[in-house]
Design an enzyme around this catalytic site. Sequence first.
Site, PDB file in Angstrom:
ATOM      1  N   ASP A   1     -11.648   2.103   3.491  1.00  0.00           N
ATOM      2  CA  ASP A   1     -11.527   0.896   3.282  1.00  0.00           C
ATOM      3  C   ASP A   1     -13.457   0.369   3.417  1.00  0.00           C
ATOM      4  OD1 ASP A   1      -9.267  -0.477   3.848  1.00  0.00           O
ATOM      5  OD2 ASP A   1      -8.876  -0.932   5.663  1.00  0.00           O
TER       6      ASP A   1
ATOM      7  N   LYS B   1       0.680  -1.416   0.138  1.00  0.00           N
ATOM      8  CA  LYS B   1       0.290   0.064   0.013  1.00  0.00           C
ATOM      9  C   LYS B   1       0.848   1.543   0.056  1.00  0.00           C
ATOM     10  CE  LYS B   1      -3.671  -2.462   1.898  1.00  0.00           C
ATOM     11  NZ  LYS B   1      -4.638  -2.862   2.804  1.00  0.00           N
TER      12      LYS B   1
ATOM     13  N   GLN C   1      -4.778  -1.441   9.372  1.00  0.00           N
ATOM     14  CA  GLN C   1      -4.270  -3.140   8.700  1.00  0.00           C
ATOM     15  C   GLN C   1      -5.367  -4.288   9.606  1.00  0.00           C
ATOM     16  OE1 GLN C   1      -3.264  -3.388   5.540  1.00  0.00           O
ATOM     17  NE2 GLN C   1      -4.104  -5.594   6.022  1.00  0.00           N
TER      18      GLN C   1
END
Length: 296
Positions: free
Chosen positions: A120, A53, A97
């Site tokens: 997200d 990422k 994460q």
Amino acid sequence: MNPILINGKEVAQQVRAGLISQIQELKDRGVTPGLAVILVGKDPASQVYVGSKVKACAELGLKSFHYELPEETTQDELIALIHRLNADPEVHGILVQSPPPRHIDESAVILNIDPRKDVDGFHPVNVAKLVLEDETGFVPCTPLGCMELLKSAGVATAGMHAVVIGRSMIVGKPMAHLLLGKKSNATVTIAHSRTTDLPGLCRTADILVAAVGRPAMVTRDFIKPGAVVIDVGINRIPDATRPRGYRIVGDVDFDGVKDLCSAITPVPGGVGPMTIAMLMANTVKACRQLTQEAAH
Ligand code: NAD
């Protein structure tokens, strides 16, 4: 049948290329989109994902703010960092994460992310916006990527029967909502671990999306001839011939089903590369929206 092999690497590259002018436009106005990525603990797979990422941000000229916190970080400490990032004008996207260490309640953490920076798409506000088809919200990156793959293959979803296997909040449920929405107009069935006669149900699918996490579970008896198959699964299976001692396979028995399909995604090289490309797209969108808000 000779299926269309849907190439996720190529489509992901197209998505990234499409972002370049938007990023330049923002930079011309003095704003660089910024993504904060937080990893708690030292899970090796998570470290790889976070590294990808951060690298994707650098390749597109986005700022990334990378936090590697020790395993023993408390939930309160993590939330305090999120609050600082919520208030930081240089940060437009924030992600933690998954999975965090066991002592941290992931849902409680997500509730503390400013929904306008929740790239997200896990915050309840964004879940609601997906259901409401409010396009200012953020949709989880993997199902968003699956929709791009369907588009790239010219799949006409309207009126088609789509079966999504898996009901997670990260893949199955948002995927089903995207297919059901007015942009896609599919008729959608969500299957899960308690569904009876799964192969029979799947054989009624014009579009079959597998998001289960069981290697090669979807076999020939799941496939309607001519179906489009999207394989979200990422499963490691032992393979002594590979340097790492394992290889990655999907939820679909690719070689066993491909001649029945009109289009299919491989694993690797299908859905996988799309997830990070859509994360970049969501970060640019967050930056655009926050910048517009600030100008009003
Ligand atoms: P999950 O474990 O949260 O959900 C799995 C779902 O599968 C559940 O809803 C469960 O009901 C269903 N299921 C389990 N066994 C079943 C069975 N025998 N028959 C029918 N349904 C069954 O998993 P997830 O997070 O949704 O991920 C699913 C898969 O997708 C995993 O392999 C994961 O690694 C992969 N994944 C890939 C990406 C990507 O970037 N390509 C992103 C996220 C997840």
